[in-house]
Scaffold this active site. Structure first.
Site, PDB file in Angstrom:
ATOM      1  N   GLY A  14      66.693  46.949  42.113  1.00 27.05           N
ATOM      2  CA  GLY A  14      66.777  48.951  41.481  1.00 27.05           C
ATOM      3  C   GLY A  14      65.814  48.315  40.891  1.00 27.05           C
ATOM      4  N   GLY A  15      64.429  47.197  40.990  1.00 26.69           N
ATOM      5  CA  GLY A  15      63.883  47.141  39.826  1.00 26.69           C
ATOM      6  C   GLY A  15      63.040  48.153  39.490  1.00 26.69           C
ATOM      7  N   ASP A  66      66.483  46.956  51.637  1.00 24.63           N
ATOM      8  CA  ASP A  66      67.934  47.792  51.262  1.00 24.63           C
ATOM      9  C   ASP A  66      69.094  47.114  50.544  1.00 24.63           C
ATOM     10  OD1 ASP A  66      69.946  48.616  50.932  1.00 24.63           O
ATOM     11  OD2 ASP A  66      70.019  50.742  52.392  1.00 24.63           O
ATOM     12  N   VAL A  67      69.904  46.039  49.559  1.00 21.11           N
ATOM     13  CA  VAL A  67      70.468  45.781  48.920  1.00 21.11           C
ATOM     14  C   VAL A  67      71.234  44.946  50.103  1.00 21.11           C
ATOM     15  CG1 VAL A  67      69.664  44.995  47.064  1.00 21.11           C
ATOM     16  CG2 VAL A  67      71.354  47.178  47.632  1.00 21.11           C
ATOM     17  N   TYR A 156      83.338  54.856  42.261  1.00 25.06           N
ATOM     18  CA  TYR A 156      81.985  53.444  41.468  1.00 25.06           C
ATOM     19  C   TYR A 156      83.402  52.704  40.492  1.00 25.06           C
ATOM     20  CZ  TYR A 156      78.875  52.807  38.135  1.00 25.06           C
ATOM     21  OH  TYR A 156      77.147  52.588  37.471  1.00 25.06           O
ATOM     22  N   LYS A 160      82.689  48.953  40.426  1.00 24.96           N
ATOM     23  CA  LYS A 160      82.661  47.856  39.559  1.00 24.96           C
ATOM     24  C   LYS A 160      83.239  47.252  38.485  1.00 24.96           C
ATOM     25  CE  LYS A 160      78.376  49.321  39.310  1.00 24.96           C
ATOM     26  NZ  LYS A 160      76.756  48.423  39.621  1.00 24.96           N
ATOM     27  N   ILE A 189      73.646  55.019  29.489  1.00 29.78           N
ATOM     28  CA  ILE A 189      72.846  54.572  29.340  1.00 29.78           C
ATOM     29  C   ILE A 189      71.561  55.363  29.794  1.00 29.78           C
ATOM     30  CG2 ILE A 189      70.799  52.901  29.586  1.00 29.78           C
ATOM     31  CD1 ILE A 189      73.672  51.703  27.772  1.00 29.78           C
TER      32      ILE A 189
HETATM   33  N1  LIG Z   1      72.546  53.858  33.151  1.00 32.73           N
HETATM   34  C1  LIG Z   1      73.759  54.224  33.069  1.00 32.73           C
HETATM   35  O1  LIG Z   1      75.139  54.605  32.126  1.00 32.73           O
HETATM   36  C2  LIG Z   1      74.605  53.308  33.996  1.00 32.73           C
HETATM   37  C3  LIG Z   1      76.211  52.269  33.171  1.00 32.73           C
HETATM   38  C4  LIG Z   1      76.771  51.390  33.533  1.00 32.73           C
HETATM   39  C5  LIG Z   1      76.117  50.679  34.999  1.00 32.73           C
HETATM   40  N2  LIG Z   1      75.348  51.207  35.214  1.00 32.73           N
HETATM   41  C6  LIG Z   1      74.393  50.492  37.067  1.00 32.73           C
HETATM   42  O2  LIG Z   1      73.283  49.555  36.469  1.00 32.73           O
HETATM   43  C7  LIG Z   1      71.864  49.911  37.405  1.00 32.73           C
HETATM   44  C8  LIG Z   1      71.279  49.939  37.418  1.00 32.73           C
HETATM   45  O3  LIG Z   1      71.427  51.899  37.146  1.00 32.73           O
HETATM   46  P1  LIG Z   1      70.574  53.109  36.457  1.00 32.73           P
HETATM   47  O4  LIG Z   1      71.244  53.468  35.473  1.00 32.73           O
HETATM   48  O5  LIG Z   1      69.365  52.287  35.888  1.00 32.73           O
HETATM   49  O6  LIG Z   1      70.162  53.664  37.462  1.00 32.73           O
HETATM   50  P2  LIG Z   1      68.631  54.315  38.573  1.00 32.73           P
HETATM   51  O7  LIG Z   1      69.452  55.184  39.560  1.00 32.73           O
HETATM   52  O8  LIG Z   1      67.525  54.616  37.663  1.00 32.73           O
HETATM   53  O9  LIG Z   1      68.554  52.421  39.349  1.00 32.73           O
HETATM   54  C9  LIG Z   1      68.873  52.489  40.454  1.00 32.73           C
HETATM   55  C10 LIG Z   1      68.172  51.252  41.001  1.00 32.73           C
HETATM   56  O10 LIG Z   1      68.517  51.300  42.290  1.00 32.73           O
HETATM   57  C11 LIG Z   1      67.996  51.739  43.514  1.00 32.73           C
HETATM   58  N3  LIG Z   1      68.611  50.880  44.478  1.00 32.73           N
HETATM   59  C12 LIG Z   1      69.811  52.412  44.763  1.00 32.73           C
HETATM   60  N4  LIG Z   1      70.505  51.588  45.752  1.00 32.73           N
HETATM   61  C13 LIG Z   1      69.798  51.038  46.457  1.00 32.73           C
HETATM   62  C14 LIG Z   1      69.846  50.089  47.655  1.00 32.73           C
HETATM   63  N5  LIG Z   1      70.689  50.576  48.402  1.00 32.73           N
HETATM   64  N6  LIG Z   1      68.757  48.817  47.921  1.00 32.73           N
HETATM   65  C15 LIG Z   1      67.812  48.262  46.979  1.00 32.73           C
HETATM   66  N7  LIG Z   1      68.319  49.415  46.120  1.00 32.73           N
HETATM   67  C16 LIG Z   1      68.607  49.913  45.606  1.00 32.73           C
HETATM   68  C17 LIG Z   1      67.664  52.927  43.520  1.00 32.73           C
HETATM   69  O11 LIG Z   1      65.664  53.342  44.120  1.00 32.73           O
HETATM   70  C18 LIG Z   1      66.935  52.948  41.923  1.00 32.73           C
HETATM   71  O12 LIG Z   1      65.497  52.368  41.883  1.00 32.73           O
HETATM   72  C19 LIG Z   1      73.372  50.252  37.925  1.00 32.73           C
HETATM   73  O13 LIG Z   1      73.911  49.299  39.286  1.00 32.73           O
HETATM   74  C20 LIG Z   1      74.569  51.216  38.051  1.00 32.73           C
HETATM   75  O14 LIG Z   1      75.033  51.762  38.376  1.00 32.73           O
HETATM   76  C21 LIG Z   1      74.519  52.729  35.025  1.00 32.73           C
END
Ligand SMILES: NC(=O)c1ccc[n+]([C@@H]2O[C@H](COP(=O)([O-])OP(=O)(O)OC[C@H]3O[C@@H](n4cnc5c(N)ncnc54)[C@H](O)[C@@H]3O)[C@@H](O)[C@H]2O)c1
Length: 258
Positions: A14-15, A66-67, A156, A160, A189
């Site tokens: 997800g980088g 895809d993870v 969700y 988690k 975030i």
């Molecule tokens: N943003 C928030 O408020 C928040 C809060 C708590 C936890 N999180 C967690 O943080 C992590 C990152 O989220 P974010 O907010 O940066 O979201 P984001 O949507 O900006 O980034 C997520 C990334 O994961 C990639 N991704 C999705 N499905 C995938 C798959 N099957 N294989 C490979 N890559 C995949 C996407 O292409 C994207 O680049 C997630 O696990 C999310 O649940 C986010």
């Protein structure tokens, strides 16, 4: 404090976006070379990020994948020292689950668990095997959420909570090999994911509603989370394993009710 990850090879799922992208930048700034694993659609933005990191003197590469699929991370994990499992989704693209378990389609349930929980499992065990086989210690950081502690976000939250228990379970199994496994549980975030959830709820105003729920009075930035991830990936956290730290601006202090 600089270059706490010098000479290490980091892999971030997800980088290409949000928290994962901030982790890539922060780990590279601390001296790590970076491998980004993300969906093929993310190629352009991931390659831009690689170029940005390479301009700072580190190496960076993009591995599309895809993870949810076994082997995705194994193919990229050779020589890896520090892994961050950040790939995740808030809901199925065709069914926005906002906590309504009774109305949730089983495919939407499976999709969220597949990406968030099975994806984290595959990422972390494939990385841990690579570390074990190479006989090198390493660090693994999972990305959970405050939602793991608050049963409001339906599947969700379930996914988690699973990530948290998986983090502790794996930590126990690999500790004797010098591999440390910890998690972060972010609050609200500012990332494309949070924007997406606000849109699904029908309004951008949700961002101010959420901001008001946070004791520190602001939404988090991806960098707020990345700094904790760097700490958990560095020797500064050498005696921590199986822990989840919550960069949430104090959100959990009030039981998440806010
Ligand atoms: N943003 C928030 O408020 C928040 C809060 C708590 C936890 N999180 C967690 O943080 C992590 C990152 O989220 P974010 O907010 O940066 O979201 P984001 O949507 O900006 O980034 C997520 C990334 O994961 C990639 N991704 C999705 N499905 C995938 C798959 N099957 N294989 C490979 N890559 C995949 C996407 O292409 C994207 O680049 C997630 O696990 C999310 O649940 C986010």
């Amino acid at each position: 404090m600089k270059h706490r990850l010098l000479g290490r090879r980091a892999l971030v799922t997800g980088g290409a976006s949000g928290i994962g992208a901030a982790c890539c930048r922060a780990m590279a700034a601390e001296g790590a070379d970076v491998v980004i694993v993300d969906l093929p659609d993310a190629r352009d933005v991931a390659e831009e990020l690689c170029a940005e990191i390479e301009a700072t003197g580190r190496t960076a590469s993009f591995v599309p994948g895809d993870v949810r699929h076994p082997g995705t991370v194994a193919a990229a994990a050779e020589g890896v020292d520090a892994v961050v499992a950040s790939a995740g989704v808030s809901h199925h693209p065709d069914q926005a689950d906002l906590g309504d378990l009774l109305g949730l389609d089983p495919d939407a349930w499976r999709f969220v668990l597949d990406v968030n929980l099975t994806g984290t499992f595959l990422t972390c065990v494939e990385a841990a095997r690579a570390m074990r086989d190479a006989g090198r210690p390493g660090t693994i950081v999972t990305v959970a959420s405050v939602a793991a502690r608050i049963p409001r976000a339906g599947v969700y939250s379930v996914s988690k909570a699973g990530v948290e228990m998986f983090t502790r379970s794996l930590a126990l199994q690999v500790a004797s090999r010098g591999i440390r496994v910890n998690g972060v549980g972010p609050g609200y975030i500012e990332t494309p994911m949070l924007d997406g959830v606000a849109q699904v709820r029908g309004s951008h105003e949700w961002l101010s509603v959420w901001r008001e729920r946070v004791p520190l009075g602001r939404l988090g930035t991806p960098e707020d989370v990345a700094r904790v991830v760097v700490f958990l990936s560095s020797d500064e956290s050498s005696y921590l394993t199986g822990s989840v730290l919550y960069p949430d601006g104090g959100y959990l202090l009030q039981g998440g009710s806010g």
